[in-house]
Motif scaffolding. Structure first.
Motif, PDB file in Angstrom:
ATOM      1  N   ARG A 386      22.543  98.033  49.798  1.00 44.42           N
ATOM      2  CA  ARG A 386      23.317  98.847  48.851  1.00 44.42           C
ATOM      3  C   ARG A 386      22.386  99.603  47.896  1.00 44.42           C
ATOM      4  O   ARG A 386      22.749 100.658  47.376  1.00 44.42           O
ATOM      5  CB  ARG A 386      24.228  97.969  47.988  1.00 44.42           C
ATOM      6  N   PHE A 387      21.215  99.035  47.647  1.00 44.15           N
ATOM      7  CA  PHE A 387      20.321  99.607  46.638  1.00 44.15           C
ATOM      8  C   PHE A 387      19.162 100.395  47.241  1.00 44.15           C
ATOM      9  O   PHE A 387      18.234 100.765  46.524  1.00 44.15           O
ATOM     10  CB  PHE A 387      19.832  98.506  45.687  1.00 44.15           C
ATOM     11  N   LEU A 388      19.203 100.640  48.550  1.00 40.99           N
ATOM     12  CA  LEU A 388      18.277 101.614  49.111  1.00 40.99           C
ATOM     13  C   LEU A 388      18.617 102.976  48.515  1.00 40.99           C
ATOM     14  O   LEU A 388      19.794 103.282  48.267  1.00 40.99           O
ATOM     15  CB  LEU A 388      18.406 101.648  50.634  1.00 40.99           C
ATOM     16  N   PRO A 389      17.618 103.811  48.236  1.00 39.88           N
ATOM     17  CA  PRO A 389      17.873 105.080  47.536  1.00 39.88           C
ATOM     18  C   PRO A 389      18.973 105.917  48.163  1.00 39.88           C
ATOM     19  O   PRO A 389      19.829 106.465  47.457  1.00 39.88           O
ATOM     20  CB  PRO A 389      16.516 105.792  47.606  1.00 39.88           C
ATOM     21  N   GLU A 390      18.996 105.973  49.491  1.00 37.94           N
ATOM     22  CA  GLU A 390      19.994 106.828  50.145  1.00 37.94           C
ATOM     23  C   GLU A 390      21.414 106.283  50.001  1.00 37.94           C
ATOM     24  O   GLU A 390      22.400 107.039  50.093  1.00 37.94           O
ATOM     25  CB  GLU A 390      19.660 106.992  51.636  1.00 37.94           C
TER      26      GLU A 390
END
Length: 465
Positions: A386-390
């Motif tokens: 969920r917290f990957l930049p994309e």
């Protein structure tokens, strides 16, 4: 009000409050009575934004008055012009270039933690939290005061006092009949709280006096102040501690007194130890529940360290721990160290079409905010991606606030993230971790920080070298 439901919180558990917020999810706001205090609960991004971004809502809630005997008017408890002045003064102390100086200290204590955990190899179960908490205390004492206390090696009066005062603050918060100071001061808990804060206050003042005496003595001998701060009383090299930064200000401007230094050091110790410790504990708990996430963490570590697992972490290593950072963020989403963030309105504020009267306690219910299905689909799923930049593009900026947000956000959040990354790296470099209590059997309690009443029970297995 969003939902005119009045009840006394005294008899309502954390789990029950979660349930009530879930039932009235569409109402967006919830009013209740905490003892005799009116409270409005906020758990939707658009209403949270109004509260945390408002310059009319910079006052902390009444609960922080309980901390006044401990750190007087430090950054957490101060308000108005004093808070603004102090915030401007302290912000540079948490600049990333200064934080780099703290990294070797954090790394050293995290490495010792990994060694201490070997005592639990072969155990059927053990509670992880005490180990992580003592490591965090060692880190904070050395980075805040430049003082090694050896919390992981032995009991010390300062560490006992800090743990006692933190616990008593949390329990007092849950007992409205103890809110009046004249009543609390007469109870056994009140006397223990004062005794504990006195121990810590005298310890801090002693460290300040000792350090100031050394630095001013060297300056009288002709040494430049900056050079004097680079040495310890034995003449060896010393990494600059938070205390040194405050003393530099004190020696440069007499208006910033020793009392001011004491307030801020005590504040840093309180604000940093429990919150960071439970944050790391929850992250390791969730990693221990998900073998695939654990594998990805260890693959990231192996890509950085190769076969040299014993070397110290560098600043670049910490930056490269990108997946572990996602894990930490997702664990703070599910189990935020601070399940509530409190503000008190100094004037009437309109939120979602409703007027919040001056003097109302506004509570950001972080735990439920982070479970908003409109923002985080399948919210109970542990999913660091969920917290990957994309995947974070377009997310409401106030949907995720583990360190608060707006003008009164946490000044030490970079420090906390660095500490958590380093500690997790050393644990996962050395061990496979397994959590023993399913998430639906956790007994969550929310006093000052979010804990599991039945502990965080783990098993660990050494990794092959």
């Amino acid at each position: 009000m969003g939902i005119l439901m009045d009840f006394f919180y005294v008899s309502v558990s954390f789990q029950a409050l979660c349930g009530i917020a879930h039932i009235y999810d569409k109402a967006r706001l919830l009013r209740f009575w905490f003892g005799l205090r009116p409270v409005v609960l906020f758990f939707k991004p658009e209403t949270v934004e109004v509260v945390l971004s408002s310059n009319a809502l910079l006052e902390k809630t009444f609960v922080y008055e309980f901390l006044a005997p401990w750190f007087k008017q430090g950054l957490i408890t101060s308000s108005g012009s004093k808070w603004k002045t102090r915030r401007r003064l302290l912000t540079p102390a948490f600049h990333f270039r200064i934080l780099d100086d703290f990294l070797p200290v954090i790394d050293s204590h995290a490495r010792y933690l990994a060694e201490k955990l070997r005592d639990e190899v072969g155990s059927k179960s053990f509670d992880l939290v005490p180990y992580i908490t003592l490591c965090s205390l060692d880190i904070l004492c050395e980075t805040a005061m430049g003082k090694y206390v050896g919390a992981q090696k032995r009991d010390t009066p300062y560490v006992k006092a800090l743990n006692a005062a933190s616990h008593l603050f949390g329990t007092r918060f849950m007992k409205p009949w103890l809110w009046p100071e004249f009543i609390f001061s007469m109870t056994d808990d009140g006397k223990k709280f004062k005794e504990s804060t006195d121990i810590m206050d005298e310890f801090t003042r002693g460290v300040i006096r000792e350090r100031k005496s050394y630095v001013t003595g060297e300056m009288k001998g002709g040494m430049a102040m900056e050079e004097a701060f680079k040495k310890d009383s034995g003449g060896g090299r010393r990494r600059k501690a938070f205390l040194d930064l405050l003393l530099t200000e004190h020696l440069s401007d007499s208006r910033f007194t020793e009392e001011d230094i004491t307030e801020e050091v005590n504040t840093f110790m309180f604000a940093g130890h429990d919150t960071t410790a439970v944050g790391m504990s929850w992250a390791l708990y969730l990693i221990g529940q998900d073998p695939e996430v654990q594998k990805r963490c260890q693959e990231e570590l192996e890509a950085i360290f190769g076969d040299d697992r014993d070397r110290a972490l560098t600043t670049e290593d910490v930056k490269d721990l990108k997946y572990i950072e996602c894990v930490l963020k997702e664990s703070q989403r599910l189990y935020p160290s601070l399940p509530y963030i409190g503000r008190e309105s100094s004037c009437d504020v309109v939120v979602n079409g409703y007027t919040i009267p001056a003097g109302t306690n506004c509570m950001i219910f972080t735990y439920m905010l982070h479970r908003d299905e409109e923002v985080f689909p399948n919210p109970e799923k542990f999913d660091p991606d969920r917290f990957l930049p994309e995947n974070a593009v377009g997310r409401h900026p106030f949907a995720y606030v583990p360190f608060s947000a707006g003008p009164r956000n946490c000044i030490g959040q970079r420090f906390a993230m660095m500490e958590q990354k380093v500690v997790l790296a050393h644990v996962l470099l050395n061990y496979e971790v397994k959590s023993l209590v399913p998430r639906d059997q956790l007994q969550l309690t929310a006093e000052m920080v979010l804990r599991s009443h039945n502990g965080i029970l783990m098993q660990i297995t050494p990794r092959n070298r």
